[in-house]
Design an enzyme around this catalytic site. Structure first.
Site, PDB file in Angstrom:
ATOM      1  N   CYS A 151     -10.390  -8.911   2.138  1.00  0.00           N
ATOM      2  CA  CYS A 151      -9.556  -8.129   1.220  1.00  0.00           C
ATOM      3  C   CYS A 151      -9.275  -8.840  -0.097  1.00  0.00           C
ATOM      4  O   CYS A 151      -8.577  -8.298  -0.956  1.00  0.00           O
ATOM      5  CB  CYS A 151      -8.250  -7.752   1.910  1.00  0.00           C
ATOM      6  SG  CYS A 151      -8.509  -6.837   3.444  1.00  0.00           S
ATOM      7  N   HIS A 291       0.246  -7.903  -2.691  1.00  0.00           N
ATOM      8  CA  HIS A 291      -0.742  -7.505  -1.687  1.00  0.00           C
ATOM      9  C   HIS A 291      -0.171  -6.372  -0.852  1.00  0.00           C
ATOM     10  O   HIS A 291      -0.858  -5.407  -0.577  1.00  0.00           O
ATOM     11  CB  HIS A 291      -1.125  -8.705  -0.834  1.00  0.00           C
ATOM     12  CG  HIS A 291      -2.226  -8.432   0.132  1.00  0.00           C
ATOM     13  ND1 HIS A 291      -3.484  -8.035  -0.268  1.00  0.00           N
ATOM     14  CD2 HIS A 291      -2.266  -8.488   1.493  1.00  0.00           C
ATOM     15  CE1 HIS A 291      -4.257  -7.873   0.795  1.00  0.00           C
ATOM     16  NE2 HIS A 291      -3.548  -8.129   1.878  1.00  0.00           N
ATOM     17  N   GLU A 302       4.833 -12.297   2.606  1.00  0.00           N
ATOM     18  CA  GLU A 302       4.636 -12.326   1.156  1.00  0.00           C
ATOM     19  C   GLU A 302       5.971 -12.357   0.425  1.00  0.00           C
ATOM     20  O   GLU A 302       6.128 -13.080  -0.567  1.00  0.00           O
ATOM     21  CB  GLU A 302       3.813 -11.121   0.701  1.00  0.00           C
ATOM     22  CG  GLU A 302       3.484 -11.157  -0.783  1.00  0.00           C
ATOM     23  CD  GLU A 302       2.583 -10.026  -1.243  1.00  0.00           C
ATOM     24  OE1 GLU A 302       2.110 -10.077  -2.392  1.00  0.00           O
ATOM     25  OE2 GLU A 302       2.356  -9.081  -0.453  1.00  0.00           O
ATOM     26  N   LYS A 323      -0.471   0.032  -3.037  1.00  0.00           N
ATOM     27  CA  LYS A 323      -1.102   0.474  -1.791  1.00  0.00           C
ATOM     28  C   LYS A 323      -0.258   1.549  -1.102  1.00  0.00           C
ATOM     29  O   LYS A 323      -0.763   2.267  -0.238  1.00  0.00           O
ATOM     30  CB  LYS A 323      -1.299  -0.698  -0.837  1.00  0.00           C
ATOM     31  CG  LYS A 323      -2.365  -1.701  -1.276  1.00  0.00           C
ATOM     32  CD  LYS A 323      -2.559  -2.770  -0.217  1.00  0.00           C
ATOM     33  CE  LYS A 323      -3.634  -3.784  -0.608  1.00  0.00           C
ATOM     34  NZ  LYS A 323      -3.167  -4.732  -1.634  1.00  0.00           N
ATOM     35  N   HIS A 328      -5.086   0.820   1.526  1.00  0.00           N
ATOM     36  CA  HIS A 328      -5.663  -0.508   1.315  1.00  0.00           C
ATOM     37  C   HIS A 328      -7.175  -0.391   1.169  1.00  0.00           C
ATOM     38  O   HIS A 328      -7.871  -0.061   2.128  1.00  0.00           O
ATOM     39  CB  HIS A 328      -5.286  -1.397   2.500  1.00  0.00           C
ATOM     40  CG  HIS A 328      -5.655  -2.836   2.333  1.00  0.00           C
ATOM     41  ND1 HIS A 328      -6.246  -3.338   1.187  1.00  0.00           N
ATOM     42  CD2 HIS A 328      -5.531  -3.898   3.180  1.00  0.00           C
ATOM     43  CE1 HIS A 328      -6.455  -4.628   1.339  1.00  0.00           C
ATOM     44  NE2 HIS A 328      -6.037  -4.992   2.541  1.00  0.00           N
ATOM     45  N   PHE A 387      -8.384 -11.623   5.522  1.00  0.00           N
ATOM     46  CA  PHE A 387      -8.640 -12.221   6.834  1.00  0.00           C
ATOM     47  C   PHE A 387      -9.367 -13.557   6.648  1.00  0.00           C
ATOM     48  O   PHE A 387     -10.183 -13.717   5.743  1.00  0.00           O
ATOM     49  CB  PHE A 387      -9.485 -11.297   7.701  1.00  0.00           C
ATOM     50  CG  PHE A 387      -8.734 -10.127   8.290  1.00  0.00           C
ATOM     51  CD1 PHE A 387      -7.371  -9.978   8.136  1.00  0.00           C
ATOM     52  CD2 PHE A 387      -9.413  -9.158   9.023  1.00  0.00           C
ATOM     53  CE1 PHE A 387      -6.688  -8.914   8.680  1.00  0.00           C
ATOM     54  CE2 PHE A 387      -8.742  -8.085   9.580  1.00  0.00           C
ATOM     55  CZ  PHE A 387      -7.374  -7.956   9.406  1.00  0.00           C
TER      56      PHE A 387
END
Length: 401
Positions: A151, A291, A302, A323, A328, A387
């Site tokens: 991502c 994010h 975050e 998002k 996403h 990831f």
């Protein structure tokens, strides 16, 4: 290219007004799936951007990259002449690549045997063919590369392009990310991880970063492509400059294959690296496009990282997750959100986080809930985490001529 609009200004207008792009999946029959919702790009016909013959040769993520590059190049006014061609490069990331073609051709293989697999299978699926096709489209013969960092792919492609220009390898880079992972296997795989929202009865409220009732992310699709150009080169041709990119940071969590470190040190470090690269202080950042995926664990981590890094300044910091509207985009998220951040700086508007009714425990910041906000934005920070613990952050500054 996003679930809320096709085209730069249409997408940006929808984001500013807080429009939702999430709905029931229409690309395949998802009735038996735990998650039946996604952020699909609507009203898109690849034949508007490539020939009917080429439609058979490309995966959907490549269509998105080509289309987004078309919008970006038109907006930039950059003409790739034969003499300039070696100085214009392409760098486009994707986390998964041609998942749609992989699934389609695998089904053919099982049903009808190997001779039925298309000869275009490989070039339609591998990640770097988005960059390859974009370079062919624009005759860009400079640096040509791709990222596949989950991502963070789009953000890393933009950041690496920034470095290539800084080091003199290119005068301009067509860069960003693209993804088209709304497929049976993809949705099944993410659902098996229990990473996705299952708010199937109310898809428009499923993506709800920081909300107390968030239950996972929503897969989106699309692309975000930027044209980065060396400053003096852009000035000489009187380019329509949206913003100035001034910082890039990378870091790794070295913690877990899918979960960020609980103390948020990787997120904190990548933001610090990007801000230090910009030559500014944490107090100079006005807006953060986070994010913020709407997962129970990731959002609060975050937020903690932001609180620690920004300290007292965190109280007055505007932080939002677009998002909440687009879902996403995985490897395409960093490209789309970098573009949104640059436009936020241009128009001095912080886009909203929609669906935020009541922040969950540990989510204590100003998330620009519900409506966009006109405000002074001299510097904006855009975060992407992936990831494997791979992180990227970009800093944009208001261009004042």
């Amino acid at each position: 290219m996003s679930p809320v609009g096709v085209g730069t200004e249409r997408c940006w207008s929808a984001i500013r007004s807080g429009q939702n792009g999430i709905g029931l999946i229409t690309r395949f029959d998802a009735s038996g799936y735990a998650c039946r919702i996604a952020g699909e790009v609507k009203g898109f016909d690849p034949r508007d951007f490539v020939t009917a013959k080429d439609v058979r040769k490309m995966g959907r993520f490549i269509f998105f990259a080509i289309a987004a590059s078309e919008f970006a190049m038109q907006m930039s006014g950059l003409e790739v002449t034969p003499s300039l061609s070696p100085r214009v490069g392409v760098y486009v990331g994707s986390g998964i690549g041609g998942f749609d073609i992989i699934e389609r051709e695998h089904a053919k293989l099982l049903k009808s045997g190997p001779r039925r697999v298309t000869p275009f299978f490989i070039p339609a699926t591998i990640v770097n063919l988005a960059a390859g096709n974009v370079s062919i489209r624009w005759n860009a013969k400079g640096p040509n590369s791709a990222t596949a960092t989950a991502c963070t792919s789009g953000a890393h492609a933009i950041g690496d392009s920034y470095r290539l220009i800084q080091h003199g390898y290119a005068d301009a880079m067509i860069c960003g990310g693209a993804e088209a992972a709304i497929t049976p296997m993809s949705i099944a795989g993410f659902a098996a991880m229990r990473a996705l929202s299952t708010r199937n009865d109310a898809p428009e409220t499923a993506s709800r970063p920081w909300d107390a009732e968030r239950d996972g992310f929503v897969v989106g699709e699309g692309a975000g492509i930027l044209v980065l150009e060396e400053y003096e080169s852009a000035r000489r041709r009187d380019a329509p400059i949206i913003a100035e990119m001034v910082g890039y940071g990378m870091s790794g969590d070295a913690h877990h294959i899918t979960s960020p470190a609980e103390n948020g040190e990787g997120a904190e470090q990548v933001m610090r690296n990007a801000i230090e690269d910009s030559g500014i202080g944490v107090g100079d950042i006005d807006y953060v496009n986070s994010h913020g995926t709407s997962t129970p664990v990731g959002d609060v981590i975050e937020s903690r990282a932001l609180e620690r890094l920004f300290g007292r300044h965190a109280i007055g910091l505007a932080v939002s997750s677009t998002k909440s509207m687009t879902g996403h985009l995985l490897g395409g998220a960093g490209g789309l959100e970098a573009g949104i951040s640059a436009l936020a700086v241009r128009d001095q508007v912080a886009p909203p986080t929609i669906n935020l009714q009541e922040p969950g425990p540990g989510c204590n910041l100003d998330y620009v809930p519900g409506r966009s906000r006109e405000m002074r934005i001299e510097y904006a920070l855009s975060n992407s985490f992936g990831f494997g613990g791979t992180n990227g952050a970009l800093v944009f500054r208001r261009y004042s001529g």
